[in-house]
Design an enzyme around this catalytic site. Sequence first.
Site, PDB file in Angstrom:
ATOM      1  N   SER A 185       0.825  -1.063   0.058  1.00  0.00           N
ATOM      2  CA  SER A 185      -0.008  -0.019  -0.056  1.00  0.00           C
ATOM      3  C   SER A 185       0.886   1.251   0.075  1.00  0.00           C
ATOM      4  O   SER A 185       0.370   2.340  -0.327  1.00  0.00           O
ATOM      5  CB  SER A 185      -1.010  -0.048   1.190  1.00  0.00           C
ATOM      6  OG  SER A 185      -0.222  -0.220   2.344  1.00  0.00           O
ATOM      7  N   GLU A 209      -9.286  -9.482   4.645  1.00  0.00           N
ATOM      8  CA  GLU A 209      -9.624  -7.903   4.561  1.00  0.00           C
ATOM      9  C   GLU A 209     -10.991  -7.754   3.942  1.00  0.00           C
ATOM     10  O   GLU A 209     -11.300  -8.326   3.043  1.00  0.00           O
ATOM     11  CB  GLU A 209      -8.560  -7.348   3.645  1.00  0.00           C
ATOM     12  CG  GLU A 209      -8.808  -5.862   3.241  1.00  0.00           C
ATOM     13  CD  GLU A 209      -7.609  -5.326   2.357  1.00  0.00           C
ATOM     14  OE1 GLU A 209      -6.572  -5.593   2.048  1.00  0.00           O
ATOM     15  OE2 GLU A 209      -7.945  -4.120   2.023  1.00  0.00           O
ATOM     16  N   GLU A 268      -0.794 -12.186  -1.241  1.00  0.00           N
ATOM     17  CA  GLU A 268      -2.166 -12.178  -1.451  1.00  0.00           C
ATOM     18  C   GLU A 268      -2.525 -13.533  -2.281  1.00  0.00           C
ATOM     19  O   GLU A 268      -1.849 -14.280  -3.047  1.00  0.00           O
ATOM     20  CB  GLU A 268      -2.604 -10.985  -2.388  1.00  0.00           C
ATOM     21  CG  GLU A 268      -2.185  -9.848  -1.578  1.00  0.00           C
ATOM     22  CD  GLU A 268      -2.892  -8.308  -2.361  1.00  0.00           C
ATOM     23  OE1 GLU A 268      -3.541  -8.659  -3.372  1.00  0.00           O
ATOM     24  OE2 GLU A 268      -2.256  -7.564  -1.939  1.00  0.00           O
TER      25      GLU A 268
END
Length: 283
Positions: free
Chosen positions: A49, A186, A119
């Site tokens: 991020s 998430e 991920e």
Amino acid sequence: MSDRKKVTLPTLFKKVSDGQPITWLTCYDYPTAFLQEKAEIDMILVGDSLGMTMLGYDSTLPVTMEDMIRHTQAVRRGAPTAFLVGDMPYMSYQPSVETAIRNAGRFMAEAGCDAIKLEGGAAMADRLKGIVDAGIPAIGHLGLTPQSVSALGGFRVQGKSAAMAKKIVDDAKTLEKAGAFAVLLELVPDRLCKLIMERADNCIIMGLGSGPHAHGQLLIYHDMFGLYPKFTPKMAKVFGNAGEVILNGLKQYASEVTAGSFPQAENWFGMKDEEFDELKKML
Ligand code: KIV
């Protein structure tokens, strides 16, 4: 600096068995790491991020391994005892198991990480297993996975339908079986998070925007302190508006310099008369 002992995997599992929630925040730079260390945050994620929060991209996709290593090294210098997690950027693990192991190894060898995060569910389980088999603790990441934001149709809640929720439940178990010591959920519904946590055998379930039932919570630091100019997501609570404090300070600086009231004598350094006279003679 705090004088706490290094946070390790046993520390984290002890917190889980004692029923104490784990604290986890993103961090990308030395001064922020210093503060997070002082606040005794358990885990720090140097997230990709940073592409959005620090580098101003519209997504995380342009972030490189070099970006990640440089920021992670700075964070480690500021937070020597936190459990430090390096986030594998886009295409640093998707191409092959070997690519995944090599890049995970860089986080450990070059940046002093304690673990990595990647991920994806079943499709990435072999990458995660390869990394774990190489002796590197690994965290899975399910639900909203920003590297797949285009395929997911945008930054939105995942697993609201029974079918999608079942896939996330299955993926969590697959990652646990592949060796993930933790899985981050998430932006999934709170009940789904609780269900996955209850079904975990030896895996820490962390939540981000997924309700109170996880073993611990992750937040993005910039969202917590009003430091991301584009938006503040609903899942984030603003714990203090540092962005506003900084903006007011910047405006004050500009007006004081313009008015000639900054700097004042306490902000500069003088020189002895004899040295200055000598200098003038030399000129
Ligand atoms: O990059 C990151 O900070 C992350 C969080 C959004 C979980 O992966």
